[in-house]
Write an enzyme that holds these catalytic residues in place. Structure first.
Site, short mmCIF file in Angstrom:
data_model
loop_
_atom_site.label_atom_id
_atom_site.label_comp_id
_atom_site.label_asym_id
_atom_site.label_seq_id
_atom_site.Cartn_x
_atom_site.Cartn_y
_atom_site.Cartn_z
N ARG A 125 1.00 -1.19 -0.03
CA ARG A 125 0.07 0.07 0.07
C ARG A 125 0.94 1.35 0.02
O ARG A 125 0.57 2.10 -0.70
CB ARG A 125 -0.94 0.04 1.36
CG ARG A 125 -2.05 -0.68 1.14
CD ARG A 125 -2.06 -2.41 1.23
NE ARG A 125 -1.07 -2.84 2.38
CZ ARG A 125 -0.25 -3.89 2.28
NH1 ARG A 125 -0.39 -4.64 1.08
NH2 ARG A 125 0.49 -3.90 3.25
N CYS A 184 -4.87 -2.21 7.98
CA CYS A 184 -3.71 -1.24 7.50
C CYS A 184 -4.21 0.43 7.31
O CYS A 184 -5.30 0.47 6.77
CB CYS A 184 -3.55 -1.61 6.15
SG CYS A 184 -2.37 -0.75 5.20
N CYS A 186 0.38 3.29 12.21
CA CYS A 186 0.57 2.18 11.38
C CYS A 186 0.28 1.03 12.50
O CYS A 186 0.69 0.96 13.48
CB CYS A 186 2.10 2.23 11.21
SG CYS A 186 2.69 0.52 10.52
#
Length: 242
Positions: free
Chosen positions: A49, A83, A203
């Site tokens: 990503r 995510c 994160c």
């Protein structure tokens, strides 16, 4: 039933399951049937990503759409993504898959707003830092909160921490600069020195390798995005004993 698109990272997704289980037990669950039904897809073969947002890799979107549709076919009526970075395309993913997706960035913003934060320091991947998606979401959810990013030097330390959270460096002593725990501790202190009264672990890999010390928690509000996601999923649980 909720479907979890995971593997960003794998350890973070495994940790998410643990956090959900802990929340259900603390809320009164004492049998297997008291826990939420979930399907977890470890999307290990989908392109990065962050690299896609940085302009250095292939799109992860087709892979997430395919997985989302398969989860829907299995009976899921809501999805989430383990995510932060993937949320930059949440609107497109919801449209292509045809299911609602928990917006983790929005949920983090709600926590920050309730905490009365003024300056939130953000630790996140390079791709998300580049597009500043947290800024656009916070502008709607908690517009009075300023987001503080690490300097270029310290962003490199964030990146080292995220990368090393996925390999054997994560087992290094916390005094080792290659240890992700050391990396995130240093960046947290750096953000506090730049006036942050809150630090966001933006994160999901961070939770698996870093727990802020008591002296840090005495100085700032610490918001961990994986903990927030676990709260969201656990709050949707309809199977707790009455």
């Amino acid at each position: 039933m909720i479907g979890i698109i995971g593997a960003a990272g794998v350890a973070a997704t495994n940790r998410l399951c643990e956090l959900i289980e802990e929340r259900v037990v603390k809320a009164g669950g004492f049998r297997d049937c008291h826990h939420p039904e979930m399907i977890i897809w470890q999307a290990t073969q989908v392109p990065s990503r962050s690299m896609y947002l940085e302009g250095r890799g292939e799109s992860f979107i087709p892979g997430y759409v395919e997985i989302g549709r398969k989860l829907q076919a299995c009976g899921c009526n809501e999805l989430c993504m383990c995510c932060n970075t993937a949320h930059y395309y949440i609107d497109e993913l919801e449209k292509e898959i045809g299911l609602p997706i928990i917006n983790l960035i929005t949920e983090v913003g709600k926590v920050v707003k309730v905490a009365g934060v003024k300056r939130a320091g953000l630790m996140c991947g390079d791709g998300l830092a580049k597009v500043k998606f947290y800024n656009s979401v916070f502008a709607k959810v908690c517009p009075n909160v300023e987001i503080v990013y690490p300097t270029e030097e310290y962003q490199k330390i964030v990146t080292r921490g995220i990368c090393n959270a996925k390999n054997t460096e994560r087992y290094n002593d916390v005094t080792d600069p290659n240890s992700p725990a050391w990396c995130f501790a240093e960046v947290t202190k750096h953000l506090i020195s730049h006036g942050a009264d809150c630090v966001i672990a933006g994160c999901t890999d961070i939770n698996n390798v870093f727990e802020p010390s008591y002296d840090i928690l005495d100085r700032v509000v610490y918001v961990d995005s994986l903990e927030v996601l676990a709260d969201c999923i656990a709050s949707r649980n309809e199977y707790l004993p009455k």
